[in-house]
Scaffold this motif. Structure first.
Motif, mmCIF file in Angstrom:
data_model
loop_
_atom_site.group_PDB
_atom_site.id
_atom_site.type_symbol
_atom_site.label_atom_id
_atom_site.label_comp_id
_atom_site.label_asym_id
_atom_site.label_seq_id
_atom_site.Cartn_x
_atom_site.Cartn_y
_atom_site.Cartn_z
ATOM 1 N N HIS A 138 -5.933 5.365 6.465
ATOM 2 C CA HIS A 138 -5.096 4.190 6.183
ATOM 3 C C HIS A 138 -3.625 4.589 6.135
ATOM 4 C CE1 HIS A 138 -4.798 5.625 2.045
ATOM 5 N NE2 HIS A 138 -6.086 5.888 2.142
ATOM 6 N N LYS A 148 -6.226 -4.928 0.964
ATOM 7 C CA LYS A 148 -5.310 -3.835 1.288
ATOM 8 C C LYS A 148 -6.055 -2.788 2.090
ATOM 9 C CE LYS A 148 -2.332 -3.604 -2.770
ATOM 10 N NZ LYS A 148 -2.092 -2.712 -3.907
ATOM 11 N N LYS A 149 -5.359 -1.703 2.314
ATOM 12 C CA LYS A 149 -5.965 -0.501 2.869
ATOM 13 C C LYS A 149 -6.830 -0.730 4.101
ATOM 14 C CE LYS A 149 -5.348 2.572 -0.833
ATOM 15 N NZ LYS A 149 -5.805 3.664 -1.620
ATOM 16 N N LYS A 150 -6.203 -1.180 5.144
ATOM 17 C CA LYS A 150 -6.888 -1.223 6.432
ATOM 18 C C LYS A 150 -6.979 0.209 6.921
ATOM 19 C CE LYS A 150 -5.618 -5.722 8.280
ATOM 20 N NZ LYS A 150 -4.752 -6.429 9.216
ATOM 21 N N GLU A 151 -8.133 0.536 7.489
ATOM 22 C CA GLU A 151 -8.281 1.879 8.038
ATOM 23 C C GLU A 151 -8.269 1.818 9.570
ATOM 24 O OE1 GLU A 151 -10.400 5.056 5.303
ATOM 25 O OE2 GLU A 151 -11.754 3.443 5.909
ATOM 26 N N ASP A 185 0.825 -1.198 0.000
ATOM 27 C CA ASP A 185 0.000 0.000 0.000
ATOM 28 C C ASP A 185 0.870 1.263 0.000
ATOM 29 O OD1 ASP A 185 -2.311 1.523 0.120
ATOM 30 O OD2 ASP A 185 -2.337 1.541 2.322
ATOM 31 N N GLU A 205 -11.778 -2.835 6.700
ATOM 32 C CA GLU A 205 -10.798 -3.575 5.932
ATOM 33 C C GLU A 205 -11.439 -3.881 4.592
ATOM 34 O OE1 GLU A 205 -8.103 -7.549 6.586
ATOM 35 O OE2 GLU A 205 -9.321 -6.765 8.198
ATOM 36 N N ASP A 206 -10.817 -3.415 3.536
ATOM 37 C CA ASP A 206 -11.347 -3.680 2.208
ATOM 38 C C ASP A 206 -11.034 -5.128 1.860
ATOM 39 O OD1 ASP A 206 -12.117 -3.756 -0.359
ATOM 40 O OD2 ASP A 206 -11.183 -1.871 -0.942
ATOM 41 N N TYR A 240 -1.096 4.875 4.008
ATOM 42 C CA TYR A 240 -0.589 5.892 3.085
ATOM 43 C C TYR A 240 -1.132 7.280 3.436
ATOM 44 C CZ TYR A 240 0.718 8.114 -1.304
ATOM 45 O OH TYR A 240 1.261 8.958 -2.233
#
Lengths: 174, 102
Positions: free
Chosen positions: B23, B70-73, A68, B64-65, B25
């Motif tokens: 998330h 990916k992209k856990k918030e 990511d 969680e998508d 990034y």
């Protein structure tokens, strides 16, 4: 291209991987000191090496998290992971503050400590065998194990020294 | 590692960045913007800090998508907010006392 090298110091290893990348060789695989390189654009990637908390752990979570952020996990060897990021995507440094760097070096020390104990035990076993039998084969192994033990000891010292430097840095700023 | 007061800059700014779901990034970018590029969070530093704070209950997993895996918030918890406020109080005291210099 295949190269064989034994690194005990991951910081030096990172520098070498960067140098190889600048020469147009990107790391592809690693196993037991054997590095497989494939051609890449000169300077295309920056490399970092990380030590995971445990053997199996939550690796997919780690890999997804890094992906990511534009970081690719190239290879995992035991608890060690090789990571790369495109140089065009910005600077690449895994650990950016003194606190997290200290945590990493402590982890490395603990990792090597186990091996140091094992190597040291083997060294003394070979040493006593050499003295008792006078056999030169045991002698060769004694020297070899002694050299490995010393190399590991050097890494532990280096990590301790780095932690000390980081602590000094920390106390200066806070 | 114990991240109790005083908080490290990384911890302080990550807590701030997850006051709304965010998330990995997004956290790095927000912190970068807030500090004008002064505080840069490395991937390893962020990963370690997030896991420590998750286990301490300062932040929690928001979503969680599943599709992209990916992209856990992450989101600030009540405990996290209390820790943050305690730190702000300490920082305010520093600033208040600093005024005595003039």
């Amino acid at each position: 291209m295949l190269k064989f090298k034994l690194y005990y110091d991951k910081d030096a290893e990172e520098v070498w991987l960067r140098e190889m990348s600048l020469k147009g060789w990107g790391l592809k695989k690693f196993f037991l000191g054997f590095y497989t390189f494939e051609p890449c654009e000169p300077g295309e990637y920056n490399y970092q090496i990380d030590l995971l908390d445990n053997w199996s752990g939550n690796k997919s979570d780690y890999v997804a998290f890094m992906e990511d952020l534009g970081v690719e996990v190239i290879e995992q060897w035991w608890r060690w992971v090789y990571l790369r990021k495109k140089a065009a995507a910005g600077p690449f440094e895994m650990y950016t503050d003194a606190e997290s760097k200290i945590i990493l070096y402590r982890k490395i020390i603990n990792f090597f400590k186990i091996f140091l104990v094992i190597e040291a035990i083997c060294f003394f076993m070979e040493l006593t065998a050499t003295i008792r039998t006078g056999n030169f084969v045991f002698g060769i192994f004694t020297v070899l194990l002694g050299a490995i033990s010393f190399a590991i000891l050097t890494v532990v010292w280096k990590c301790k020294w780095k932690i000390e430097q980081l602590r000094n840095e920390e106390s200066r700023v806070s | 590692m114990d991240y109790s007061s005083p908080l490290t800059e990384a911890i302080f700014y990550i807590l701030l960045a997850v006051r709304a779901p965010n998330h990995g990034y997004g956290i790095i970018q927000d912190v970068n913007e807030m500090t004008g590029g002064r505080v840069v969070l490395g991937p390893g530093t962020l990963y370690g800090a997030i896991n420590t704070m998750l286990s301490k209950g300062w932040i929690c997993l928001f979503s969680e998508d599943k599709e992209s895996r990916k992209k856990k918030e992450y989101l600030l918890t009540k405990i996290g907010r209390e820790i943050f406020e305690k730190e702000v109080k300490r920082l305010n005291e520093l600033v208040e006392n600093a005024k005595k210099m003039d």
